[in-house]
Scaffold this active site. Structure first.
Site, PDB file in Angstrom:
ATOM      1  CG  ASP A  59      -1.823  -1.244   1.228  1.00  0.00           C
ATOM      2  OD1 ASP A  59      -2.215  -1.717   0.147  1.00  0.00           O
ATOM      3  OD2 ASP A  59      -2.079  -1.767   2.335  1.00  0.00           O
ATOM      4  N   GLY A 114      -4.620  -4.304  -3.770  1.00  0.00           N
ATOM      5  CA  GLY A 114      -5.594  -3.229  -3.968  1.00  0.00           C
ATOM      6  C   GLY A 114      -4.815  -1.984  -4.300  1.00  0.00           C
ATOM      7  CG  HIS A 115      -2.241  -1.892  -6.898  1.00  0.00           C
ATOM      8  ND1 HIS A 115      -1.522  -2.520  -7.863  1.00  0.00           N
ATOM      9  CD2 HIS A 115      -1.892  -2.468  -5.732  1.00  0.00           C
ATOM     10  CE1 HIS A 115      -0.749  -3.453  -7.293  1.00  0.00           C
ATOM     11  NE2 HIS A 115      -0.963  -3.441  -6.003  1.00  0.00           N
ATOM     12  CE  LYS A 140       2.242  -2.587  -4.358  1.00  0.00           C
ATOM     13  NZ  LYS A 140       2.069  -2.200  -2.938  1.00  0.00           N
ATOM     14  CD  GLN A 177       0.453  -9.164  -2.759  1.00  0.00           C
ATOM     15  OE1 GLN A 177       1.040  -9.856  -3.583  1.00  0.00           O
ATOM     16  NE2 GLN A 177      -0.764  -8.724  -2.945  1.00  0.00           N
TER      17      GLN A 177
HETATM   18  P1  GDP Z   1      -0.754   0.289  -3.561  1.00  0.00           P
HETATM   19  O1  GDP Z   1      -1.391  -0.974  -3.107  1.00  0.00           O
HETATM   20  O2  GDP Z   1       0.722   0.316  -3.318  1.00  0.00           O
HETATM   21  O3  GDP Z   1      -1.085   0.653  -4.991  1.00  0.00           O
HETATM   22  O4  GDP Z   1      -1.345   1.447  -2.633  1.00  0.00           O
HETATM   23  P2  GDP Z   1      -2.895   1.634  -2.195  1.00  0.00           P
HETATM   24  O5  GDP Z   1      -3.646   2.160  -3.349  1.00  0.00           O
HETATM   25  O6  GDP Z   1      -3.395   0.426  -1.514  1.00  0.00           O
HETATM   26  O7  GDP Z   1      -2.726   2.719  -1.048  1.00  0.00           O
HETATM   27  C1  GDP Z   1      -2.138   3.961  -1.293  1.00  0.00           C
HETATM   28  C2  GDP Z   1      -3.176   5.062  -1.011  1.00  0.00           C
HETATM   29  O8  GDP Z   1      -2.528   6.304  -0.945  1.00  0.00           O
HETATM   30  C3  GDP Z   1      -4.215   5.205  -2.090  1.00  0.00           C
HETATM   31  O9  GDP Z   1      -5.431   5.580  -1.507  1.00  0.00           O
HETATM   32  C4  GDP Z   1      -3.666   6.314  -2.977  1.00  0.00           C
HETATM   33  O10 GDP Z   1      -4.681   7.042  -3.670  1.00  0.00           O
HETATM   34  C5  GDP Z   1      -3.019   7.188  -1.946  1.00  0.00           C
HETATM   35  N1  GDP Z   1      -1.837   7.919  -2.399  1.00  0.00           N
HETATM   36  C6  GDP Z   1      -0.861   7.531  -3.259  1.00  0.00           C
HETATM   37  N2  GDP Z   1       0.101   8.466  -3.326  1.00  0.00           N
HETATM   38  C7  GDP Z   1      -0.267   9.460  -2.497  1.00  0.00           C
HETATM   39  C8  GDP Z   1       0.327  10.695  -2.100  1.00  0.00           C
HETATM   40  O11 GDP Z   1       1.422  11.061  -2.526  1.00  0.00           O
HETATM   41  N3  GDP Z   1      -0.360  11.458  -1.177  1.00  0.00           N
HETATM   42  C9  GDP Z   1      -1.562  11.060  -0.662  1.00  0.00           C
HETATM   43  N4  GDP Z   1      -2.161  11.859   0.223  1.00  0.00           N
HETATM   44  N5  GDP Z   1      -2.143   9.916  -1.016  1.00  0.00           N
HETATM   45  C10 GDP Z   1      -1.502   9.124  -1.902  1.00  0.00           C
HETATM   46  P1  IMO Z   2      -0.989  -4.250  -2.201  1.00  0.00           P
HETATM   47  O1  IMO Z   2      -0.588  -4.771  -3.558  1.00  0.00           O
HETATM   48  C1  IMO Z   2      -0.868  -4.787   2.109  1.00  0.00           C
HETATM   49  C2  IMO Z   2      -0.911  -8.913   3.598  1.00  0.00           C
HETATM   50  C3  IMO Z   2      -2.136  -9.394   4.347  1.00  0.00           C
HETATM   51  C4  IMO Z   2      -1.494 -10.412   5.282  1.00  0.00           C
HETATM   52  C5  IMO Z   2      -0.397 -11.033   4.414  1.00  0.00           C
HETATM   53  C6  IMO Z   2      -0.792 -12.354   3.762  1.00  0.00           C
HETATM   54  O2  IMO Z   2      -2.257  -3.489  -2.205  1.00  0.00           O
HETATM   55  O3  IMO Z   2       0.147  -3.513  -1.565  1.00  0.00           O
HETATM   56  P2  IMO Z   2      -2.388 -12.986   1.739  1.00  0.00           P
HETATM   57  O4  IMO Z   2      -3.856 -12.749   1.541  1.00  0.00           O
HETATM   58  O5  IMO Z   2      -1.525 -12.386   0.690  1.00  0.00           O
HETATM   59  O6  IMO Z   2      -2.059 -14.435   1.992  1.00  0.00           O
HETATM   60  O7  IMO Z   2      -2.054 -12.232   3.127  1.00  0.00           O
HETATM   61  O8  IMO Z   2      -0.109 -10.070   3.413  1.00  0.00           O
HETATM   62  N1  IMO Z   2      -1.188  -8.353   2.261  1.00  0.00           N
HETATM   63  C7  IMO Z   2      -1.120  -7.048   1.957  1.00  0.00           C
HETATM   64  N2  IMO Z   2      -0.877  -5.977   2.742  1.00  0.00           N
HETATM   65  N3  IMO Z   2      -1.047  -4.615   0.786  1.00  0.00           N
HETATM   66  C8  IMO Z   2      -1.249  -5.685  -0.012  1.00  0.00           C
HETATM   67  O9  IMO Z   2      -1.311  -5.588  -1.354  1.00  0.00           O
HETATM   68  C9  IMO Z   2      -1.353  -6.974   0.564  1.00  0.00           C
HETATM   69  N4  IMO Z   2      -1.570  -8.223   0.088  1.00  0.00           N
HETATM   70  C10 IMO Z   2      -1.448  -9.053   1.127  1.00  0.00           C
HETATM   71  O10 IMO Z   2      -2.750  -8.347   5.040  1.00  0.00           O
HETATM   72  O11 IMO Z   2      -0.866  -9.763   6.351  1.00  0.00           O
HETATM   73 MG    MG Z   3      -2.868  -1.623  -1.758  1.00  0.00          MG
END
Ligand code: GDP
Ligand code: IMO
Ligand code: MG
Length: 428
Positions: free
Chosen positions: A13, A44-45, A16, A227
């Site tokens: 998270d 979840g991106h 990416k 991840q």
């Molecule tokens: P990912 O799984 O690595 O793609 O990240 P996620 O989407 O799960 O979580 C990142 C969150 O931060 C999302 O809600 C993005 O919209 C938000 N985000 C990404 N870059 C920035 C930033 O530079 N500033 C802020 N405030 N939010 C950001």
């Molecule tokens: P993105 O791509 C954050 C964590 C789960 C758990 C562990 C194993 O959005 O960054 P799994 O279901 O993969 O067997 O769970 O990994 N986990 C993540 N944490 N971001 C993710 O994906 C994750 N995908 C799995 O919370 O601790």
């Molecule tokens: Mg994510």
């Protein structure tokens, strides 16, 4: 020419999706393929384009990049029902996912994998990993046990039935006799697969061949990690990890690309740290600062909605990610979230049983005992979300970024100052 990898440098998270989207926007029409090489719909991106928010789980974020072909590589475990729900959801909002290619060798997640994921977590009790419950671990276990079902099998009736039966054999003994659940019949799984087989067939390709040919022709291929490094099954905080290799080295087995082909490896890192699920986290905050990071940073999971655990930036982890991935650069996200603090602690090393460690300790036990050694950096106490160049940032924010860069083991390529595509600063 370039093969670019974008991957998580912390526990997931990091943003990416945003980094991938930004690379696509910067090189409009130039990212030809965007490839997932591991994981599944545990990811979840979130991508925010012109104020509109999109979330991808199984599809690579490049599905939103005009002209880019999204690819699900062989290293992915794929719940095809979720895939089509995701495609339908995006297409209803005007996103064209029709170019999607799926590797013939990707493994399927079926309902017996999700059932077993949930039930084994329950049986682990206090040793729970806190998985996303999407069947990821059980699907990879089947792959390694050589009883997995691959995409290509879907189109060979005889082989499919034999493989599903073989996969269910031991599982049904476990489900019924150990977990006290109902048995799952091969017929119901075959019906589940039959529902999407026809729709899936035209997407199926030898993705290693397609991608290597694209690189030979000088096209640009972006590999998007799901991840993160610290969730890597080999290099993360085992056993509190996912079941695949998100690190850059995972691109080889997960996409069929030789290691000599990678040109840029970008680690995405937040200006602080978060983690979802169980496992050690040295800089975690259990106080008001942690709560404030969660609220200001909107740190709630994109996939499961769970509140994310929050803490300060950990440069030991960043250096470790730079090392095990061979990072050529970092993308620093969410700098804007730190606008409220007078002083911002940054973890520069750990103290473990009275000894200072500048690198990740060798054992899990040591890591569980790691106490952060903090350096305090002055905050900037202002909203930086409108800044579009490094020079526009307040002096203390510039100093924070430069200090993080010094500590983290690779140059910073860009900075995120908000969720939107345009809320970004390029450094080089
Ligand atoms: P990912 O799984 O690595 O793609 O990240 P996620 O989407 O799960 O979580 C990142 C969150 O931060 C999302 O809600 C993005 O919209 C938000 N985000 C990404 N870059 C920035 C930033 O530079 N500033 C802020 N405030 N939010 C950001
Ligand atoms: P993105 O791509 C954050 C964590 C789960 C758990 C562990 C194993 O959005 O960054 P799994 O279901 O993969 O067997 O769970 O990994 N986990 C993540 N944490 N971001 C993710 O994906 C994750 N995908 C799995 O919370 O601790
Ligand atoms: Mg994510």
């Amino acid at each position: 020419m370039p093969a670019i990898v974008v991957l998580g440098a912390q526990w997931g998270d990091e943003g990416k999706g945003k980094a991938t989207d930004l690379l696509g926007a910067d090189r409009a029409g130039v990212i030809d393929y965007c490839v997932r090489y591991q994981g599944g719909n545990n990811a979840g991106h979130t991508i925010v384009v012109a104020g509109e928010k999109f979330a991808t789980h199984l599809l690579p974020s490049g599905v939103l990049t005009p002209g880019c072909t999204p690819v699900i590589g062989n290293g992915v475990v794929m719940d095809a029902r979720v895939l089509f729900e995701e495609i339908d959801g995006l297409e209803a909002r005007g996103v064209d996912a029709s170019r999607l290619l799926v590797s013939a060798n990707a493994h399927l997640i079926t309902s017996y994998h999700t059932a077993i994921d949930k039930v084994t977590e329950r049986f682990l009790g206090k040793n729970q990993i806190g998985t996303t419950g999407r069947g990821i671990g059980p699907a990879y276990a089947d792959k390694i046990n050589r009883i997995g079902v691959r995409v290509a099998d879907v189109f060979d009736e005889g082989i499919l039935a034999a493989k599903v039966e073989a996969a269910l054999e031991v599982k049904n003994h476990l489900l019924v006799k150990v977990y006290n659940r109902r048995a799952i019949s091969a017929e119901e799984i075959l019906e589940e697969i039959a529902e999407y087989a026809e729709r899936l067939e035209p997407m199926v390709v030898d993705s290693s061949l397609v991608l290597n040919q694209a690189l030979d022709e000088g096209q640009t291929v972006l590999f998007e990690g799901a991840q993160a490094t610290m969730l890597d099954v080999d290099h993360g905080t085992y056993p509190f990890v996912t079941s695949s290799n998100p690190i850059a080295g995972g691109v080889g087995p997960g996409a069929g690309i030789g290691p000599t082909r990678l040109d840029r490896i970008i680690g995405v890192v937040k200006a602080y740290t978060t983690r979802v699920g169980a496992g050690p986290f040295p800089t975690e905050l259990h106080d008001d600062d942690g709560e404030q990071l969660r609220q200001v940073g909107a740190e709630f999971g994109t996939t499961t909605g769970r509140p994310r655990r929050c803490g300060w930036y950990d440069a030991v982890i960043a250096r470790y990610a730079a090392r095990v991935n061979g990072l050529t650069e970092f993308f620093l996200t969410k700098l804007d979230v730190l606008g409220a603090w007078e002083e911002i602690p940054v973890c520069v090393a750990y103290e473990i049983d009275g000894r200072r460690h500048d690198e990740m300790p060798m054992t899990q036990t040591e890591f569980h005992h790691a106490q952060p050694v903090y350096e305090l950096l002055p905050g900037w106490r202002s909203d930086i979300s409108g800044c579009r160049s490094f020079e526009e940032l307040p002096a203390n924010a510039q100093a924070y970024v430069r200090r993080l860069e010094e500590l983290s083991g690779a140059p910073f390529w860009g900075i995120g100052v908000g969720p939107g595509r345009e809320e970004s600063i390029r450094l080089r």
